[in-house]
Structures are given as structure tokens and as C-alpha cells.
Design an enzyme around this catalytic site. Structure first.
Site: not given
Length: 252
Positions: A158, A120, A173, A93
Site C-alpha cells: 500500500r 511446533e 496513517d 514469536p
């Protein structure tokens, strides 16, 4: 390029690597993916890879030693010199959010070692010693890094030559520099009328310049509505022409 994945759940990757259009990149070796389970490098009959956190608290923490042994085995197999070691990437995060520019950089790289955390988290001493880069998919928490690793692999695969049916389709895109970083426009296919709704007349006109102007206008409108920050970025970069600004002025 080669990506080595450190994961406690290598079985999660089997259907991902064998499905969809990007499987061509994996099957053809353009993106070489190798899976490593740190349990194979843990001690004892139970191959323990986690333990309770010092200081108390909920959950378990992944231990440093099995991860260090696993990483060492990967570097030996890769035959790396210390000066040319592949970066070790941890999905976390606190990492920088993955975006199109980063995907393009990775797609032109020789790969990396991707560490998928669980529980954790990971003993901070291993992170401090070995992790080169931390990466995030956004401001939310997953149960592990595997989905994030798959997202990076899919986005990179891709972009490899020959993977998509239309060689240049990824140039259209959302976020692509070819679109000045804007969001893509709406798309339509047969039938011409569905549930009382017609395909926009411009797309049926056969007039190339008119079609392209409609698509540009729609990209501007969609981006202004949903991601005005991208409009500002395109404006600062000098990508918006007078005709574009006229379209945006009508929207405000």
C-alpha cells in the site's frame, strides 16, 4: 521488489493477492510475489517435510533438508551473488515486532525471502545456518507464518506509488512521521446527522485552519488515551508545540 514466500499452504495467498486495493501492486509487478512449497523439495512418495522432535514432546518439527533445497532453488532463480543475497526472514514469536518504521524500510527495499513456519517450529539448525532476521506481529502465536507474511506484504504494497487512490493518503496513517508518530483522528462522512449524532462542527466549518487544529487535537487526545508511549516519543523528538501541550494539559 520481489518477495519469495516459502509456505506449505501456497493456496492461502491466492485470494489475498487478487483482492483489495493492494492487488494493483501485485498485478502491476511493483511487488513481485512468488510462492514456493518445500514439499516439492522433499524425498519419498509422501514428500515428508516434518518429523517428531528429538527429546519427545507434542507436535512435529519442520525438517531442515527440504527447506534448504527450497531455499537453494529460490536463490538460483533470483540469480543472486552471495554478496547480494536477499535476507531470509522467519516469522517467529522471538522476532522483533513489526512496526511502521520497519514497514517503511521494507517498502524501499528490493524485497526478501519470507519463511512461514508451521507445526511446533523449524529445526534450529536450519535457522542457525540460513535465517537472517526473525519478525513477529505481537505477543501471541499463530498456527503458521502465512498471516504474518500477508500482513507484511499488505503494509508494504500500500506504500507503493499509485496503489492507493489518493497518492498521499498513507501520509495520514497512524504512526506516520507526517503525523509525528501519533494515532490518526476520527473520521466522518454523510449523512451530517446519524442516530441523533452530529458531525463535529469544526469539520463542517469549511475553515481549513480550524479543521486542521481539530484533527490535531483529536490525534493528541486519542493517542494520549490509548498509546501514551507515543506521546512521550513525540515529546522527546521535539514534535509537540506549545498548543499541543496545552491540549494535553487539559486532558490530564
Amino acid at each position: 521488489m520481489r518477495f519469495d514466500i516459502i509456505t506449505l499452504f501456497p493456496e492461502l495467498f491466492a485470494p489475498f493477492l487478487a483482492s483489495g486495493v493492494t492487488r494493483r501492486a501485485y498485478a502491476g509487478g511493483q511487488v513481485d510475489v512468488r510462492l514456493w512449497n518445500p514439499r516439492d523439495y522433499a524425498d519419498g512418495n509422501y514428500r515428508r517435510v516434518d518429523d517428531r522432535p528429538f527429546g519427545g514432546g507434542p507436535g512435529m518439527v519442520m525438517m531442515a533438508e527440504p527447506l534448504a533445497r527450497c531455499l537453494a532453488a529460490i536463490r538460483v532463480e533470483r540469480g543472486e551473488a552471495e554478496s547480494s543475497e536477499a535476507p531470509l526472514v522467519l516469522f517467529s514469536p522471538i522476532g522483533e515486532t513489526l512496526n511502521h518504521a520497519a514497514v517503511e524500510r521494507w517498502s524501499a527495499s528490493t524485497g526478501a525471502i519470507l519463511l512461514c513456519g508451521r507445526y511446533e517450529g523449524i529445526d534450529q539448525r536450519f535457522i542457525d545456518t540460513h535465517v537472517d532476521l526473525q519478525m513477529s506481529l505481537g505477543d501471541f502465536v499463530l498456527s503458521g507464518g502465512e498471516i504474518a507474511a500477508m500482513a507484511l506484504l499488505d503494509a508494504v504494497a500500500r506504500l507503493q506509488p499509485g496503489v492507493l487512490n489518493d497518492e498521499g493518503s498513507h501520509q495520514l496513517d497512524s504512526f506516520n512521521p507526517a503525523l509525528d508518530g501519533l494515532l490518526d483522528c476520527p473520521h466522518y462522512t454523510r449523512p451530517e446527522e446519524w442516530a441523533g449524532q452530529q458531525v463535529p462542527a469544526a469539520l463542517m466549518s469549511g475553515h481549513h485552519a480550524q479543521i486542521e487544529r481539530w484533527r490535531r487535537d483529536q490525534r493528541l487526545a486519542t493517542t494520549a488515551r490509548h498509546r501514551p508511549d507515543l506521546i512521550e516519543a513525540a515529546r522527546k523528538a521535539g514534535h509537540l508545540a506549545a498548543a499541543d501541550e496545552a491540549v494535553l494539559a487539559k486532558l490530564s
